[in-house]
Structures are given as C-alpha cells and as structure tokens.
Design a protein around this motif. Structure first.
Motif, PDB file in Angstrom:
ATOM      1  N   ASP A 156       0.799  -1.230   0.000  1.00 33.68           N
ATOM      2  CA  ASP A 156       0.000   0.000   0.000  1.00 33.68           C
ATOM      3  C   ASP A 156       0.833   1.282   0.000  1.00 33.68           C
ATOM      4  N   PHE A 157       2.086   1.175   0.464  1.00 26.13           N
ATOM      5  CA  PHE A 157       2.939   2.352   0.606  1.00 26.13           C
ATOM      6  C   PHE A 157       4.306   2.092  -0.024  1.00 26.13           C
ATOM      7  N   ASP A 158       5.015   3.164  -0.253  1.00 29.03           N
ATOM      8  CA  ASP A 158       6.407   3.095  -0.704  1.00 29.03           C
ATOM      9  C   ASP A 158       7.280   3.065   0.550  1.00 29.03           C
ATOM     10  N   CYS A 159       7.630   1.883   1.019  1.00 28.33           N
ATOM     11  CA  CYS A 159       8.290   1.711   2.320  1.00 28.33           C
ATOM     12  C   CYS A 159       9.811   1.671   2.187  1.00 28.33           C
ATOM     13  N   LEU A 160      10.476   2.401   3.058  1.00 28.39           N
ATOM     14  CA  LEU A 160      11.930   2.352   3.169  1.00 28.39           C
ATOM     15  C   LEU A 160      12.291   2.016   4.616  1.00 28.39           C
ATOM     16  N   TYR A 161      13.162   1.022   4.783  1.00 23.96           N
ATOM     17  CA  TYR A 161      13.600   0.589   6.110  1.00 23.96           C
ATOM     18  C   TYR A 161      15.067   0.988   6.239  1.00 23.96           C
ATOM     19  N   ILE A 162      15.312   2.112   6.891  1.00 21.84           N
ATOM     20  CA  ILE A 162      16.654   2.687   6.869  1.00 21.84           C
ATOM     21  C   ILE A 162      17.576   2.039   7.901  1.00 21.84           C
ATOM     22  N   ARG A 163      18.866   2.334   7.766  1.00 30.40           N
ATOM     23  CA  ARG A 163      19.867   2.004   8.775  1.00 30.40           C
ATOM     24  C   ARG A 163      20.344   3.315   9.392  1.00 30.40           C
ATOM     25  N   ARG A 164      20.239   3.436  10.699  1.00 35.85           N
ATOM     26  CA  ARG A 164      20.746   4.624  11.376  1.00 35.85           C
ATOM     27  C   ARG A 164      22.269   4.674  11.293  1.00 35.85           C
ATOM     28  N   HIS A 165      22.804   5.844  11.550  1.00 36.08           N
ATOM     29  CA  HIS A 165      24.250   6.050  11.474  1.00 36.08           C
ATOM     30  C   HIS A 165      24.978   5.097  12.427  1.00 36.08           C
ATOM     31  N   GLY A 166      26.006   4.425  11.916  1.00 33.24           N
ATOM     32  CA  GLY A 166      26.794   3.515  12.741  1.00 33.24           C
ATOM     33  C   GLY A 166      26.322   2.083  12.715  1.00 33.24           C
ATOM     34  N   PHE A 167      25.219   1.798  12.007  1.00 31.28           N
ATOM     35  CA  PHE A 167      24.687   0.445  11.935  1.00 31.28           C
ATOM     36  C   PHE A 167      25.051  -0.184  10.593  1.00 31.28           C
ATOM     37  N   SER A 168      25.752  -1.304  10.641  1.00 33.38           N
ATOM     38  CA  SER A 168      26.143  -2.023   9.432  1.00 33.38           C
ATOM     39  C   SER A 168      26.328  -3.485   9.784  1.00 33.38           C
ATOM     40  N   ALA A 169      26.044  -4.367   8.824  1.00 32.00           N
ATOM     41  CA  ALA A 169      26.215  -5.804   9.039  1.00 32.00           C
ATOM     42  C   ALA A 169      27.655  -6.243   8.854  1.00 32.00           C
ATOM     43  N   THR A 170      28.488  -5.370   8.303  1.00 33.22           N
ATOM     44  CA  THR A 170      29.875  -5.762   8.008  1.00 33.22           C
ATOM     45  C   THR A 170      30.918  -4.818   8.599  1.00 33.22           C
ATOM     46  N   GLU A 171      30.612  -3.533   8.665  1.00 30.70           N
ATOM     47  CA  GLU A 171      31.593  -2.559   9.136  1.00 30.70           C
ATOM     48  C   GLU A 171      31.586  -2.475  10.659  1.00 30.70           C
ATOM     49  N   GLU A 172      32.714  -2.059  11.211  1.00 31.90           N
ATOM     50  CA  GLU A 172      32.801  -1.879  12.655  1.00 31.90           C
ATOM     51  C   GLU A 172      31.910  -0.717  13.090  1.00 31.90           C
ATOM     52  N   PRO A 173      31.224  -0.845  14.229  1.00 29.11           N
ATOM     53  CA  PRO A 173      30.330   0.224  14.690  1.00 29.11           C
ATOM     54  C   PRO A 173      31.082   1.513  14.981  1.00 29.11           C
ATOM     55  N   VAL A 174      30.391   2.613  14.793  1.00 31.66           N
ATOM     56  CA  VAL A 174      30.915   3.926  15.176  1.00 31.66           C
ATOM     57  C   VAL A 174      29.870   4.585  16.067  1.00 31.66           C
ATOM     58  N   ALA A 175      30.261   5.637  16.742  1.00 36.80           N
ATOM     59  CA  ALA A 175      29.345   6.334  17.640  1.00 36.80           C
ATOM     60  C   ALA A 175      28.143   6.868  16.877  1.00 36.80           C
ATOM     61  N   THR A 176      26.968   6.684  17.459  1.00 35.06           N
ATOM     62  CA  THR A 176      25.763   7.191  16.820  1.00 35.06           C
ATOM     63  C   THR A 176      25.617   8.685  17.093  1.00 35.06           C
ATOM     64  N   GLY A 177      24.742   9.299  16.335  1.00 29.91           N
ATOM     65  CA  GLY A 177      24.499  10.725  16.524  1.00 29.91           C
ATOM     66  C   GLY A 177      23.081  11.068  16.128  1.00 29.91           C
ATOM     67  N   HIS A 178      22.356  11.767  16.997  1.00 32.38           N
ATOM     68  CA  HIS A 178      20.971  12.110  16.701  1.00 32.38           C
ATOM     69  C   HIS A 178      20.861  13.008  15.464  1.00 32.38           C
ATOM     70  N   ASP A 179      21.792  13.955  15.294  1.00 33.83           N
ATOM     71  CA  ASP A 179      21.752  14.850  14.139  1.00 33.83           C
ATOM     72  C   ASP A 179      21.966  14.078  12.839  1.00 33.83           C
ATOM     73  N   ARG A 180      22.929  13.159  12.856  1.00 34.42           N
ATOM     74  CA  ARG A 180      23.198  12.371  11.640  1.00 34.42           C
ATOM     75  C   ARG A 180      21.999  11.475  11.312  1.00 34.42           C
ATOM     76  N   ASP A 181      21.385  10.896  12.326  1.00 29.39           N
ATOM     77  CA  ASP A 181      20.195  10.086  12.092  1.00 29.39           C
ATOM     78  C   ASP A 181      19.071  10.924  11.494  1.00 29.39           C
ATOM     79  N   GLN A 182      18.938  12.154  11.982  1.00 26.65           N
ATOM     80  CA  GLN A 182      17.896  13.036  11.455  1.00 26.65           C
ATOM     81  C   GLN A 182      18.113  13.289   9.964  1.00 26.65           C
ATOM     82  N   GLU A 183      19.355  13.470   9.565  1.00 27.21           N
ATOM     83  CA  GLU A 183      19.666  13.687   8.150  1.00 27.21           C
ATOM     84  C   GLU A 183      19.303  12.461   7.314  1.00 27.21           C
TER      85      GLU A 183
END
Length: 235
Positions: free
Chosen positions: A29-56
């Motif tokens: 029914d909708f055009d759905c996008l399931y995003i990855r927040r900043h620092g989330f990856s299945a292969t890369e090492e995690p980095v610190a998250t940030g609310h501003d970067r997530d907002q972008e």
C-alpha cells in the motif's frame, strides 16, 4: 499519483528491514523504506551514533515527504525532524519512544537517568562485554548471553557507542498527527507516552513488551493509523 512514502527508523537492536518483520506487507500500500541509522552495518565496525546524523538520514529517505514510523532510540531523530521540518512529515508513529529529554524531570525518567548516566559516563573505559553485562543488569535485571558471533560482538560494541537519548535537543513536540504505541510493561515509556498524549498525540497500548509492533495488535494499530493519514492527505 504514486504510493506515499513511509520511512521506518529502528531502535538499538536489529536494523533495516529486519527490525520491522510484521510491517513488510505495508509495501503493498505504501512506498516503504527501512533505513539504517548512522553507525549500523552488518559488516563494518560500529561507530558512535548521533541524533543529528540520524535526522539527516531520515530526511533524505523521506525525499519530498511522507510518514515516519520509529522505534525506541530511533524515535528521537524522527521527532527532531518533525519539529525542525514538519512539512516533510505527514504523520509520526512512535513505538516505545526513548524521547527522555522531554520527560527528564518526571519521576520514572529521572530515576532511569540517575541509574544509567553513571554507567554511560564510564563506558569509554569499559570493554564491550562489560558494558553489555552492566547495561542489561541495570535495565532488565538479568544477565546477557556472552557475544560469540561476529554480529553479536558488533551489537555489543554498538550498544556501548549509543548516544544517551536524554541528551537529544528535544524541548518541544511536533505539530503533526502522532501515534504513540507502547507495550504497557515499563513506566518509563508510559510516562513519555502520557506526556506526548497531553500535547495532542494518540496513545495506544498493545502487548509485546518493548516491541509491541511485533504483535498482531500493535501492527494493526500502526496500519490503521497510516491508512487514516493517507486518506486525510488525499482528501
């Protein structure tokens, strides 16, 4: 006119489409996008998250505008965007929102911050395993499993690097249609939900603990709210 965009913003655990197993059917029914927040990856090492970067990231995913469905810490960036750019957000669904900067002076949130802030202040001097153990004991009064797989170790590292949600720059709430969905299990999230309900949001409770959207009841509430918002936009 094409299907309306819905952006799904995950919390601290699973990410992308894996964080929303019951909501995949909404793509009919909708055009759905399931995003990855900043620092989330299945292969890369995690980095610190940030609310501003997530907002972008959420804003980029919305493009010309749409609906946002967000869980736990993901709700922080979703609400920040709805406050800063309400023209992009047609509706806001917040599942167990960790928007604790709004309720920092209220009893359950103040107690949570007093419990967790000392741990987060020491986290950079702790190993990922030690932080995970201390975090789970304080939040859930339980002992976690020791991470042994690569994914589990990345999850533990990512948890230690999460930005404290009560430090997010949230002082006001957005003026967009908002549904708050909670599991009815934890006064902390009920306190946030009641605060938002007092500002005009609709608060609903479904079983399922911290993930009420994984239950048939919670999923049905989300779908009904999105469809109502779609009809209003088309009217």
């Amino acid at each position: 006119m094409g299907a309306e965009r819905v952006v799904f913003v995950h919390g601290s655990g699973s990410f992308g489409a894996a964080a929303w197993p019951r909501q995949h059917g909404l793509s009919l029914d909708f055009d759905c996008l399931y995003i990855r927040r900043h620092g989330f990856s299945a292969t890369e090492e995690p980095v610190a998250t940030g609310h501003d970067r997530d907002q972008e990231i959420v804003a980029d995913a919305l493009g010309g505008g749409g609906h946002v469905v967000a869980h736990s810490q993901g709700a922080v960036a979703a609400m920040m965007l709805a406050v800063d750019r309400p023209e992009l957000v047609r509706s806001l669904t917040l599942v167990e929102p960790a928007c604790f900067s709004l309720t920092a002076d209220l009893p359950a949130t103040a107690a949570h911050i007093a419990l967790m802030a000392p741990l987060l202040a020491e986290r950079h001097a702790m190993s990922d395993d030690d932080f995970l153990r201390a975090f789970v004991r304080r939040v859930f009064d339980a002992d976690p499993r020791t991470p042994v797989t690569g994914d589990a170790r990345r999850d533990a590292a990512r948890l230690r690097l999460q930005s404290p949600p009560w430090e997010a720059p949230l002082a006001i709430v957005p003026g967009v249609p908002t549904l708050v969905l909670t599991g009815g299990w934890e006064p902390l999230y009920e306190e946030v939900a009641e605060y938002l309900a007092g500002t005009g949001a609709t608060h609903r409770v479904a079983p399922g603990g911290h993930r009420p959207h994984d239950t048939p009841e919670g999923d049905a509430l989300i779908r009904a709210f999105l469809r109502a918002g779609r009809h209003e936009a088309a009217a």
